[in-house]
Motif scaffolding. Structure first.
Motif, PDB file in Angstrom:
ATOM      1  N   CYS A 303       0.838  -1.200   0.000  1.00 58.66           N
ATOM      2  CA  CYS A 303       0.000   0.000   0.000  1.00 58.66           C
ATOM      3  C   CYS A 303       0.873   1.250   0.000  1.00 58.66           C
ATOM      4  CB  CYS A 303      -0.897  -0.024   1.239  1.00 58.66           C
ATOM      5  SG  CYS A 303      -1.755   1.522   1.537  1.00 58.66           S
ATOM      6  N   ARG A 304       0.584   2.178  -0.901  1.00 62.32           N
ATOM      7  CA  ARG A 304       1.373   3.413  -1.031  1.00 62.32           C
ATOM      8  C   ARG A 304       0.949   4.486  -0.026  1.00 62.32           C
ATOM      9  NH1 ARG A 304       3.040  -0.592  -4.236  1.00 62.32           N
ATOM     10  NH2 ARG A 304       4.531   0.130  -5.783  1.00 62.32           N
ATOM     11  N   MET A 305      -0.012   4.153   0.789  1.00 64.55           N
ATOM     12  CA  MET A 305      -0.492   5.091   1.820  1.00 64.55           C
ATOM     13  C   MET A 305      -0.880   6.440   1.215  1.00 64.55           C
ATOM     14  SD  MET A 305       2.054   4.252   4.991  1.00 64.55           S
ATOM     15  CE  MET A 305       3.036   2.769   4.847  1.00 64.55           C
ATOM     16  N   CYS A 306      -1.620   6.369   0.117  1.00 63.00           N
ATOM     17  CA  CYS A 306      -2.075   7.617  -0.499  1.00 63.00           C
ATOM     18  C   CYS A 306      -3.396   8.075   0.131  1.00 63.00           C
ATOM     19  CB  CYS A 306      -2.261   7.428  -2.003  1.00 63.00           C
ATOM     20  SG  CYS A 306      -3.691   6.418  -2.445  1.00 63.00           S
ATOM     21  N   TYR A 307      -4.021   7.225   0.886  1.00 68.47           N
ATOM     22  CA  TYR A 307      -5.257   7.515   1.629  1.00 68.47           C
ATOM     23  C   TYR A 307      -6.447   7.800   0.715  1.00 68.47           C
ATOM     24  CZ  TYR A 307      -2.504   7.449   5.911  1.00 68.47           C
ATOM     25  OH  TYR A 307      -1.698   7.051   6.946  1.00 68.47           O
ATOM     26  N   GLU A 308      -6.339   7.443  -0.557  1.00 70.02           N
ATOM     27  CA  GLU A 308      -7.469   7.714  -1.465  1.00 70.02           C
ATOM     28  C   GLU A 308      -8.658   6.817  -1.202  1.00 70.02           C
ATOM     29  OE1 GLU A 308      -6.802   8.275  -5.621  1.00 70.02           O
ATOM     30  OE2 GLU A 308      -4.965   9.409  -5.246  1.00 70.02           O
ATOM     31  N   CYS A 309      -8.433   5.707  -0.511  1.00 69.02           N
ATOM     32  CA  CYS A 309      -9.560   4.802  -0.231  1.00 69.02           C
ATOM     33  C   CYS A 309     -10.194   5.074   1.133  1.00 69.02           C
ATOM     34  CB  CYS A 309      -9.107   3.350  -0.328  1.00 69.02           C
ATOM     35  SG  CYS A 309      -7.771   2.947   0.800  1.00 69.02           S
ATOM     36  N   VAL A 319      -8.681   0.914   5.848  1.00 65.88           N
ATOM     37  CA  VAL A 319      -7.911   0.064   4.936  1.00 65.88           C
ATOM     38  C   VAL A 319      -6.413   0.392   4.974  1.00 65.88           C
ATOM     39  CG1 VAL A 319      -7.580  -0.520   2.497  1.00 65.88           C
ATOM     40  CG2 VAL A 319      -9.892  -0.359   3.450  1.00 65.88           C
ATOM     41  N   THR A 320      -6.080   1.668   4.899  1.00 64.42           N
ATOM     42  CA  THR A 320      -4.655   2.051   4.843  1.00 64.42           C
ATOM     43  C   THR A 320      -3.927   1.571   6.091  1.00 64.42           C
ATOM     44  OG1 THR A 320      -5.468   4.052   3.773  1.00 64.42           O
ATOM     45  CG2 THR A 320      -3.122   3.952   4.252  1.00 64.42           C
ATOM     46  N   LEU A 323      -3.504  -2.253   6.087  1.00 66.97           N
ATOM     47  CA  LEU A 323      -2.470  -2.707   5.149  1.00 66.97           C
ATOM     48  C   LEU A 323      -1.073  -2.347   5.665  1.00 66.97           C
ATOM     49  CD1 LEU A 323      -4.154  -1.962   1.701  1.00 66.97           C
ATOM     50  CD2 LEU A 323      -4.061  -4.103   2.977  1.00 66.97           C
ATOM     51  N   CYS A 364      -8.089   0.133  -5.971  1.00 68.12           N
ATOM     52  CA  CYS A 364      -6.904   0.935  -5.637  1.00 68.12           C
ATOM     53  C   CYS A 364      -6.268   1.482  -6.922  1.00 68.12           C
ATOM     54  CB  CYS A 364      -5.902   0.075  -4.880  1.00 68.12           C
ATOM     55  SG  CYS A 364      -4.332   0.914  -4.660  1.00 68.12           S
ATOM     56  N   PRO A 365      -6.086   2.796  -7.008  1.00 64.50           N
ATOM     57  CA  PRO A 365      -5.470   3.371  -8.214  1.00 64.50           C
ATOM     58  C   PRO A 365      -3.994   3.007  -8.358  1.00 64.50           C
ATOM     59  CG  PRO A 365      -5.777   5.064  -6.530  1.00 64.50           C
ATOM     60  CD  PRO A 365      -6.427   3.810  -6.013  1.00 64.50           C
ATOM     61  N   ASN A 366      -3.430   2.456  -7.284  1.00 60.00           N
ATOM     62  CA  ASN A 366      -2.008   2.100  -7.333  1.00 60.00           C
ATOM     63  C   ASN A 366      -1.778   0.609  -7.516  1.00 60.00           C
ATOM     64  OD1 ASN A 366      -1.027   4.828  -6.809  1.00 60.00           O
ATOM     65  ND2 ASN A 366      -2.042   4.543  -4.841  1.00 60.00           N
ATOM     66  N   VAL A 368      -2.946  -2.006  -5.748  1.00 54.40           N
ATOM     67  CA  VAL A 368      -2.932  -2.919  -4.599  1.00 54.40           C
ATOM     68  C   VAL A 368      -4.182  -3.803  -4.644  1.00 54.40           C
ATOM     69  CG1 VAL A 368      -2.944  -3.092  -2.083  1.00 54.40           C
ATOM     70  CG2 VAL A 368      -1.639  -1.263  -3.211  1.00 54.40           C
ATOM     71  N   VAL A 370      -6.569  -5.008  -2.798  1.00 58.04           N
ATOM     72  CA  VAL A 370      -7.010  -4.664  -1.446  1.00 58.04           C
ATOM     73  C   VAL A 370      -7.689  -5.844  -0.745  1.00 58.04           C
ATOM     74  CG1 VAL A 370      -8.571  -3.175  -0.132  1.00 58.04           C
ATOM     75  CG2 VAL A 370      -7.148  -2.209  -1.952  1.00 58.04           C
TER      76      VAL A 370
HETATM   77  S1  SF4 Z   1      -4.934   0.667  -0.774  1.00 55.23           S
HETATM   78 FE1  SF4 Z   1      -4.460   1.886  -2.601  1.00 55.23          FE
HETATM   79  S2  SF4 Z   1      -5.860   3.622  -2.511  1.00 55.23           S
HETATM   80 FE2  SF4 Z   1      -5.807   2.734  -0.467  1.00 55.23          FE
HETATM   81  S3  SF4 Z   1      -4.208   3.905   0.603  1.00 55.23           S
HETATM   82 FE3  SF4 Z   1      -3.251   2.061  -0.242  1.00 55.23          FE
HETATM   83  S4  SF4 Z   1      -2.426   2.728  -2.173  1.00 55.23           S
HETATM   84 FE4  SF4 Z   1      -3.919   4.272  -1.594  1.00 55.23          FE
END
Ligand code: SF4
Ligand code: SF4
Length: 382
Positions: A303-309, A319-320, A323, A364-366, A368, A370
Protein backbone atom coordinates in the motif's frame (compact mmCIF):
# COMPACT_ATOMS: atom_id res chain seq x y z
CA UNK A 1 24.62 20.13 21.39
CA UNK A 2 28.38 20.46 21.44
CA UNK A 3 30.55 20.85 18.43
CA UNK A 4 30.24 18.02 15.96
CA UNK A 5 33.25 15.88 15.22
CA UNK A 6 34.66 16.37 11.77
CA UNK A 7 34.28 13.84 8.98
CA UNK A 8 37.94 13.08 9.36
CA UNK A 9 37.57 12.27 13.10
CA UNK A 10 34.70 9.93 12.39
CA UNK A 11 36.53 8.36 9.50
CA UNK A 12 39.51 7.72 11.73
CA UNK A 13 37.26 6.28 14.44
CA UNK A 14 35.69 3.92 11.94
CA UNK A 15 39.00 2.81 10.47
CA UNK A 16 40.32 1.99 13.92
CA UNK A 17 37.62 -0.63 14.41
CA UNK A 18 37.75 -4.30 13.64
CA UNK A 19 35.62 -4.89 10.59
CA UNK A 20 32.71 -7.29 10.58
CA UNK A 21 33.69 -10.73 9.47
CA UNK A 22 37.42 -10.39 10.24
CA UNK A 23 38.98 -13.84 10.43
CA UNK A 24 39.82 -14.72 14.00
CA UNK A 25 41.38 -18.15 13.73
CA UNK A 26 44.65 -19.28 12.14
CA UNK A 27 47.82 -17.87 13.68
CA UNK A 28 49.72 -18.19 10.43
CA UNK A 29 47.11 -16.30 8.44
CA UNK A 30 47.58 -12.61 7.76
CA UNK A 31 44.79 -10.56 9.37
CA UNK A 32 42.13 -9.28 7.00
CA UNK A 33 42.39 -5.48 6.90
CA UNK A 34 39.37 -3.58 8.21
CA UNK A 35 36.83 -2.60 5.58
CA UNK A 36 37.32 1.06 4.71
CA UNK A 37 34.58 3.27 6.04
CA UNK A 38 33.43 5.96 3.61
CA UNK A 39 32.86 9.44 5.00
CA UNK A 40 29.59 10.27 6.71
CA UNK A 41 27.56 13.13 5.29
CA UNK A 42 26.06 15.70 7.65
CA UNK A 43 22.91 17.69 6.98
CA UNK A 44 21.22 20.45 8.92
CA UNK A 45 17.92 19.35 10.42
CA UNK A 46 15.76 22.36 9.60
CA UNK A 47 15.65 25.21 12.04
CA UNK A 48 16.95 23.03 14.89
CA UNK A 49 20.41 23.66 13.44
CA UNK A 50 21.38 20.12 14.47
CA UNK A 51 23.97 18.58 12.18
CA UNK A 52 22.89 15.01 11.61
CA UNK A 53 24.11 12.17 9.43
CA UNK A 54 21.98 11.58 6.34
CA UNK A 55 21.75 7.94 7.39
CA UNK A 56 20.42 7.73 10.92
CA UNK A 57 19.27 4.63 12.77
CA UNK A 58 15.80 3.40 13.63
CA UNK A 59 16.42 1.54 16.87
CA UNK A 60 13.12 -0.37 16.60
CA UNK A 61 11.68 -2.98 18.93
CA UNK A 62 14.64 -5.29 19.23
CA UNK A 63 17.89 -3.42 18.66
CA UNK A 64 21.02 -5.52 18.26
CA UNK A 65 23.57 -3.84 20.57
CA UNK A 66 26.63 -4.82 18.48
CA UNK A 67 25.11 -3.30 15.34
CA UNK A 68 24.11 -0.09 17.13
CA UNK A 69 27.60 0.15 18.66
CA UNK A 70 29.18 -0.26 15.24
CA UNK A 71 26.92 2.47 13.86
CA UNK A 72 28.05 4.82 16.62
CA UNK A 73 31.68 3.98 15.90
CA UNK A 74 31.19 4.59 12.19
CA UNK A 75 29.87 8.08 12.91
CA UNK A 76 26.10 7.75 12.58
CA UNK A 77 24.82 10.30 15.07
CA UNK A 78 20.99 10.22 14.78
CA UNK A 79 19.06 7.54 16.71
CA UNK A 80 15.29 7.17 16.76
CA UNK A 81 13.41 5.13 19.34
CA UNK A 82 10.06 5.25 21.15
CA UNK A 83 8.25 4.62 24.43
CA UNK A 84 6.13 2.23 22.39
CA UNK A 85 8.97 -0.07 21.35
CA UNK A 86 9.20 -2.34 24.38
CA UNK A 87 12.68 -2.23 25.92
CA UNK A 88 14.17 -0.32 22.98
CA UNK A 89 15.12 2.79 24.99
CA UNK A 90 16.68 0.73 27.75
CA UNK A 91 18.72 -1.44 25.39
CA UNK A 92 19.91 1.67 23.54
CA UNK A 93 20.94 3.30 26.83
CA UNK A 94 23.20 0.33 27.51
CA UNK A 95 24.96 0.86 24.17
CA UNK A 96 25.55 4.60 24.61
CA UNK A 97 26.65 4.38 28.24
CA UNK A 98 30.13 5.86 28.55
CA UNK A 99 29.99 7.58 25.16
CA UNK A 100 30.06 11.32 24.69
CA UNK A 101 26.41 12.34 25.01
CA UNK A 102 26.61 15.53 22.96
CA UNK A 103 27.79 13.59 19.92
CA UNK A 104 24.57 11.57 19.84
CA UNK A 105 21.24 12.98 18.72
CA UNK A 106 18.52 11.02 20.51
CA UNK A 107 14.89 11.09 19.40
CA UNK A 108 12.12 9.26 21.20
CA UNK A 109 8.33 9.45 21.26
CA UNK A 110 5.26 9.60 23.46
CA UNK A 111 2.13 7.61 22.61
CA UNK A 112 -0.04 9.84 24.84
CA UNK A 113 -2.51 12.64 24.11
CA UNK A 114 -3.14 14.09 27.57
CA UNK A 115 -0.77 16.75 28.85
CA UNK A 116 -0.01 15.06 32.17
CA UNK A 117 0.71 11.75 30.41
CA UNK A 118 3.06 13.33 27.87
CA UNK A 119 5.04 15.04 30.63
CA UNK A 120 5.21 11.78 32.58
CA UNK A 121 6.24 9.82 29.46
CA UNK A 122 9.20 12.14 28.97
CA UNK A 123 10.45 11.51 32.50
CA UNK A 124 10.02 7.77 31.98
CA UNK A 125 11.95 7.93 28.70
CA UNK A 126 14.76 9.96 30.25
CA UNK A 127 15.11 7.41 33.04
CA UNK A 128 15.11 4.52 30.54
CA UNK A 129 17.64 6.25 28.31
CA UNK A 130 19.88 7.25 31.21
CA UNK A 131 20.09 10.89 30.13
CA UNK A 132 18.72 14.17 31.42
CA UNK A 133 17.56 15.45 28.04
CA UNK A 134 16.49 14.18 24.66
CA UNK A 135 17.31 16.07 21.49
CA UNK A 136 13.97 15.40 19.81
CA UNK A 137 10.74 14.60 21.66
CA UNK A 138 8.01 13.37 19.34
CA UNK A 139 4.35 12.59 19.61
CA UNK A 140 4.07 9.13 18.10
CA UNK A 141 1.99 8.34 14.99
CA UNK A 142 -0.24 11.42 14.56
CA UNK A 143 -2.03 11.19 11.24
CA UNK A 144 -4.71 13.83 11.76
CA UNK A 145 -4.67 17.24 13.43
CA UNK A 146 -7.32 15.90 15.84
CA UNK A 147 -4.75 13.45 17.17
CA UNK A 148 -2.77 16.42 18.53
CA UNK A 149 -5.17 18.27 20.83
CA UNK A 150 -4.27 21.67 22.28
CA UNK A 151 -3.17 20.15 25.58
CA UNK A 152 -0.69 17.92 23.71
CA UNK A 153 0.81 20.98 22.01
CA UNK A 154 1.03 22.70 25.42
CA UNK A 155 2.75 19.67 26.90
CA UNK A 156 5.33 19.55 24.12
CA UNK A 157 6.14 23.23 24.54
CA UNK A 158 6.45 22.74 28.29
CA UNK A 159 8.86 19.85 27.71
CA UNK A 160 10.96 22.22 25.63
CA UNK A 161 10.83 25.04 28.19
CA UNK A 162 11.98 22.65 30.91
CA UNK A 163 15.12 21.80 28.92
CA UNK A 164 14.31 18.09 29.05
CA UNK A 165 13.60 18.17 25.30
CA UNK A 166 15.65 20.38 23.02
CA UNK A 167 13.24 20.18 20.10
CA UNK A 168 9.77 18.76 19.50
CA UNK A 169 7.98 17.08 16.64
CA UNK A 170 5.70 14.20 15.75
CA UNK A 171 5.73 11.19 13.48
CA UNK A 172 3.09 10.64 10.82
CA UNK A 173 2.39 8.48 7.81
CA UNK A 174 0.99 11.17 5.55
CA UNK A 175 2.42 14.69 5.79
CA UNK A 176 -0.29 15.95 3.41
CA UNK A 177 -2.80 15.73 6.22
CA UNK A 178 -0.57 17.53 8.71
CA UNK A 179 1.23 20.26 6.80
CA UNK A 180 -1.35 23.05 7.31
CA UNK A 181 -1.62 22.20 10.99
CA UNK A 182 2.17 22.42 11.44
CA UNK A 183 2.42 25.71 9.60
CA UNK A 184 -0.48 27.20 11.59
CA UNK A 185 0.53 26.07 15.09
CA UNK A 186 4.24 26.84 14.57
CA UNK A 187 4.90 24.61 17.56
CA UNK A 188 6.90 21.81 15.95
CA UNK A 189 10.56 21.90 14.96
CA UNK A 190 10.59 18.61 13.06
CA UNK A 191 8.25 16.13 11.40
CA UNK A 192 9.09 12.46 10.94
CA UNK A 193 7.24 11.05 7.98
CA UNK A 194 6.95 7.93 5.88
CA UNK A 195 8.94 8.61 2.71
CA UNK A 196 10.48 6.22 0.19
CA UNK A 197 10.69 5.52 -3.52
CA UNK A 198 7.40 3.56 -3.58
CA UNK A 199 5.52 6.08 -1.46
CA UNK A 200 7.35 9.34 -2.08
CA UNK A 201 7.31 11.44 -5.20
CA UNK A 202 3.89 12.69 -6.13
CA UNK A 203 2.42 11.31 -2.90
CA UNK A 204 4.50 13.35 -0.48
CA UNK A 205 7.06 15.68 -2.13
CA UNK A 206 4.90 18.81 -2.11
CA UNK A 207 4.06 18.51 1.59
CA UNK A 208 7.69 17.90 2.47
CA UNK A 209 8.75 20.88 0.39
CA UNK A 210 6.26 23.13 2.20
CA UNK A 211 7.38 21.94 5.62
CA UNK A 212 11.07 22.26 4.81
CA UNK A 213 10.43 25.68 3.30
CA UNK A 214 9.11 26.79 6.69
CA UNK A 215 12.25 25.50 8.40
CA UNK A 216 10.71 22.29 9.73
CA UNK A 217 13.30 19.51 9.89
CA UNK A 218 12.31 16.41 7.91
CA UNK A 219 13.13 12.93 9.17
CA UNK A 220 12.28 10.20 6.66
CA UNK A 221 11.12 6.84 7.99
CA UNK A 222 10.24 3.52 6.33
CA UNK A 223 12.82 4.42 3.69
CA UNK A 224 13.74 0.83 2.84
CA UNK A 225 10.56 -1.03 3.78
CA UNK A 226 9.42 -3.05 0.76
CA UNK A 227 12.87 -2.86 -0.83
CA UNK A 228 14.51 -5.45 1.41
CA UNK A 229 14.76 -9.18 1.07
CA UNK A 230 13.35 -9.60 -2.42
CA UNK A 231 14.73 -12.29 -4.65
CA UNK A 232 16.33 -10.46 -7.55
CA UNK A 233 18.13 -13.42 -9.07
CA UNK A 234 16.01 -13.32 -12.20
CA UNK A 235 16.46 -9.60 -12.77
CA UNK A 236 19.18 -9.88 -15.42
CA UNK A 237 22.48 -11.59 -16.08
CA UNK A 238 24.16 -9.74 -13.26
CA UNK A 239 21.64 -9.66 -10.45
CA UNK A 240 22.06 -6.94 -7.84
CA UNK A 241 23.65 -7.96 -4.57
CA UNK A 242 21.64 -8.37 -1.40
CA UNK A 243 21.23 -4.89 0.02
CA UNK A 244 21.34 -3.05 -3.31
CA UNK A 245 17.61 -2.31 -3.08
CA UNK A 246 17.80 -0.60 0.34
CA UNK A 247 21.00 1.22 -0.65
CA UNK A 248 19.35 2.58 -3.79
CA UNK A 249 16.24 3.43 -1.76
CA UNK A 250 18.17 5.49 0.79
CA UNK A 251 20.13 7.22 -1.96
CA UNK A 252 16.82 8.16 -3.58
CA UNK A 253 15.52 9.64 -0.32
CA UNK A 254 18.74 11.56 0.29
CA UNK A 255 18.62 12.96 -3.22
CA UNK A 256 15.85 15.21 -1.87
CA UNK A 257 17.72 18.05 -0.13
CA UNK A 258 14.68 18.76 2.05
CA UNK A 259 15.32 15.54 3.96
CA UNK A 260 17.49 15.98 7.07
CA UNK A 261 18.00 12.35 7.97
CA UNK A 262 16.62 8.85 7.53
CA UNK A 263 15.98 6.19 10.15
CA UNK A 264 16.27 2.71 8.61
CA UNK A 265 16.23 -0.13 11.10
CA UNK A 266 19.33 -2.30 10.68
CA UNK A 267 19.74 -5.79 12.04
CA UNK A 268 23.21 -6.77 10.83
CA UNK A 269 26.58 -5.12 10.39
CA UNK A 270 26.75 -5.86 6.64
CA UNK A 271 23.33 -4.22 6.25
CA UNK A 272 24.53 -1.21 8.23
CA UNK A 273 27.73 -0.90 6.23
CA UNK A 274 25.82 -1.17 2.96
CA UNK A 275 23.29 1.50 3.96
CA UNK A 276 26.06 3.77 5.27
CA UNK A 277 27.39 4.05 1.72
CA UNK A 278 24.27 5.95 0.71
CA UNK A 279 25.90 9.07 2.16
CA UNK A 280 28.91 8.98 -0.11
CA UNK A 281 27.65 7.41 -3.32
CA UNK A 282 25.62 9.18 -6.01
CA UNK A 283 22.12 8.13 -6.99
CA UNK A 284 22.60 6.55 -10.41
CA UNK A 285 20.58 5.42 -13.41
CA UNK A 286 21.18 1.81 -12.28
CA UNK A 287 19.65 2.66 -8.90
CA UNK A 288 16.64 4.18 -10.63
CA UNK A 289 16.17 1.08 -12.79
CA UNK A 290 16.43 -1.24 -9.80
CA UNK A 291 13.88 0.78 -7.83
CA UNK A 292 11.44 0.78 -10.73
CA UNK A 293 11.70 -3.00 -11.01
CA UNK A 294 11.26 -3.50 -7.27
CA UNK A 295 8.36 -1.09 -7.22
CA UNK A 296 6.56 -3.07 -9.92
CA UNK A 297 7.15 -6.33 -8.08
CA UNK A 298 5.54 -5.08 -4.89
CA UNK A 299 2.71 -3.21 -6.64
CA UNK A 300 -0.13 -5.65 -5.79
CA UNK A 301 1.01 -6.06 -2.18
CA UNK A 302 2.40 -2.79 -0.89
CA UNK A 303 0.00 0.00 0.00
CA UNK A 304 1.37 3.41 -1.03
CA UNK A 305 -0.49 5.09 1.82
CA UNK A 306 -2.08 7.62 -0.50
CA UNK A 307 -5.26 7.52 1.63
CA UNK A 308 -7.47 7.71 -1.46
CA UNK A 309 -9.56 4.80 -0.23
CA UNK A 310 -10.27 6.40 3.14
CA UNK A 311 -13.94 6.10 4.11
CA UNK A 312 -14.86 3.94 1.11
CA UNK A 313 -15.34 0.57 2.80
CA UNK A 314 -19.05 0.25 3.72
CA UNK A 315 -18.04 -1.77 6.77
CA UNK A 316 -15.82 1.04 7.99
CA UNK A 317 -12.46 -0.68 7.67
CA UNK A 318 -9.46 1.66 8.01
CA UNK A 319 -7.91 0.06 4.94
CA UNK A 320 -4.65 2.05 4.84
CA UNK A 321 -3.89 1.37 8.50
CA UNK A 322 -4.68 -2.33 8.20
CA UNK A 323 -2.47 -2.71 5.15
CA UNK A 324 0.30 -0.90 6.98
CA UNK A 325 0.06 -3.36 9.88
CA UNK A 326 0.28 -6.22 7.43
CA UNK A 327 3.36 -4.60 5.86
CA UNK A 328 5.07 -4.64 9.28
CA UNK A 329 4.93 -8.41 8.99
CA UNK A 330 5.28 -9.02 5.28
CA UNK A 331 7.95 -6.44 4.52
CA UNK A 332 9.68 -5.87 7.87
CA UNK A 333 9.40 -9.34 9.38
CA UNK A 334 7.89 -7.86 12.53
CA UNK A 335 4.91 -10.03 13.43
CA UNK A 336 4.83 -8.66 16.97
CA UNK A 337 4.31 -5.07 15.83
CA UNK A 338 1.77 -6.12 13.19
CA UNK A 339 -0.30 -8.11 15.69
CA UNK A 340 -0.04 -5.48 18.41
CA UNK A 341 -1.32 -2.72 16.11
CA UNK A 342 -4.11 -4.90 14.76
CA UNK A 343 -5.21 -5.72 18.30
CA UNK A 344 -5.73 -1.99 18.98
CA UNK A 345 -8.47 -1.78 16.33
CA UNK A 346 -12.05 -1.68 17.68
CA UNK A 347 -13.63 -5.17 18.09
CA UNK A 348 -16.29 -4.53 15.41
CA UNK A 349 -13.52 -3.75 12.89
CA UNK A 350 -11.43 -6.73 13.93
CA UNK A 351 -14.37 -9.05 13.45
CA UNK A 352 -15.00 -8.09 9.78
CA UNK A 353 -13.93 -10.73 7.26
CA UNK A 354 -13.31 -9.44 3.74
CA UNK A 355 -13.66 -13.01 2.49
CA UNK A 356 -17.39 -12.69 3.20
CA UNK A 357 -17.69 -9.77 0.75
CA UNK A 358 -18.73 -10.87 -2.72
CA UNK A 359 -16.85 -7.97 -4.23
CA UNK A 360 -14.66 -5.24 -2.79
CA UNK A 361 -15.84 -1.72 -3.59
CA UNK A 362 -12.30 -0.39 -3.36
CA UNK A 363 -10.37 -0.18 -6.59
CA UNK A 364 -6.90 0.93 -5.64
CA UNK A 365 -5.47 3.37 -8.21
CA UNK A 366 -2.01 2.10 -7.33
CA UNK A 367 -2.71 -1.52 -8.13
CA UNK A 368 -2.93 -2.92 -4.60
CA UNK A 369 -5.11 -6.04 -4.41
CA UNK A 370 -7.01 -4.66 -1.45
CA UNK A 371 -9.38 -7.54 -0.75
CA UNK A 372 -6.68 -10.22 -1.02
CA UNK A 373 -4.38 -8.27 1.25
CA UNK A 374 -7.05 -7.69 3.85
CA UNK A 375 -8.06 -11.36 3.81
CA UNK A 376 -4.41 -12.14 4.53
CA UNK A 377 -4.22 -9.52 7.29
CA UNK A 378 -7.35 -10.85 8.97
CA UNK A 379 -6.13 -14.44 8.74
CA UNK A 380 -2.71 -13.62 10.10
CA UNK A 381 -3.34 -10.92 12.67
CA UNK A 382 -6.91 -11.23 14.00
S1 SF4 B 1 -4.93 0.67 -0.77
FE1 SF4 B 1 -4.46 1.89 -2.60
S2 SF4 B 1 -5.86 3.62 -2.51
FE2 SF4 B 1 -5.81 2.73 -0.47
S3 SF4 B 1 -4.21 3.90 0.60
FE3 SF4 B 1 -3.25 2.06 -0.24
S4 SF4 B 1 -2.43 2.73 -2.17
FE4 SF4 B 1 -3.92 4.27 -1.59
S1 SF4 C 1 -13.71 -6.56 0.86
FE1 SF4 C 1 -13.54 -4.33 0.56
S2 SF4 C 1 -15.61 -3.56 0.83
FE2 SF4 C 1 -15.58 -5.63 1.69
S3 SF4 C 1 -15.15 -5.32 3.89
FE3 SF4 C 1 -13.20 -5.64 2.84
S4 SF4 C 1 -12.46 -3.59 2.37
FE4 SF4 C 1 -14.62 -3.40 2.83
Amino acid sequence: MGSQPSRRQFLQAGLALPAAGVASAGLDRAPVPPAPVPPAEYRTLGKTGLRVTGVGYGIGFVPIPEVVARALDMGINYYDTSRDYGDSEKIFSGVIRGRQRDRIVIATKSPSRRKADILKDLDTSLAALGTDYVDIWHLHARDTPASIPDEAVEAMLECKRSGKARFVGFSCHDPNQMVDFVLETKAFDVVQTTYSFPIGGRFRDRAIERLAGAGVGIIAMKVVVALTGLNLSSLDNEPPRKGDGPLAGIKWVLSNPAVGTTVPHMKTIPELEMNFRAMSEPYTAADEKLLYVLNERIRPDYCRMCYECTGKCPQGLPVTDMLRYLAYHDFCGNYHQARMQFALLPPDIRSVRCGDCARCVIECPNGVQVRDRLVRAQGLLA
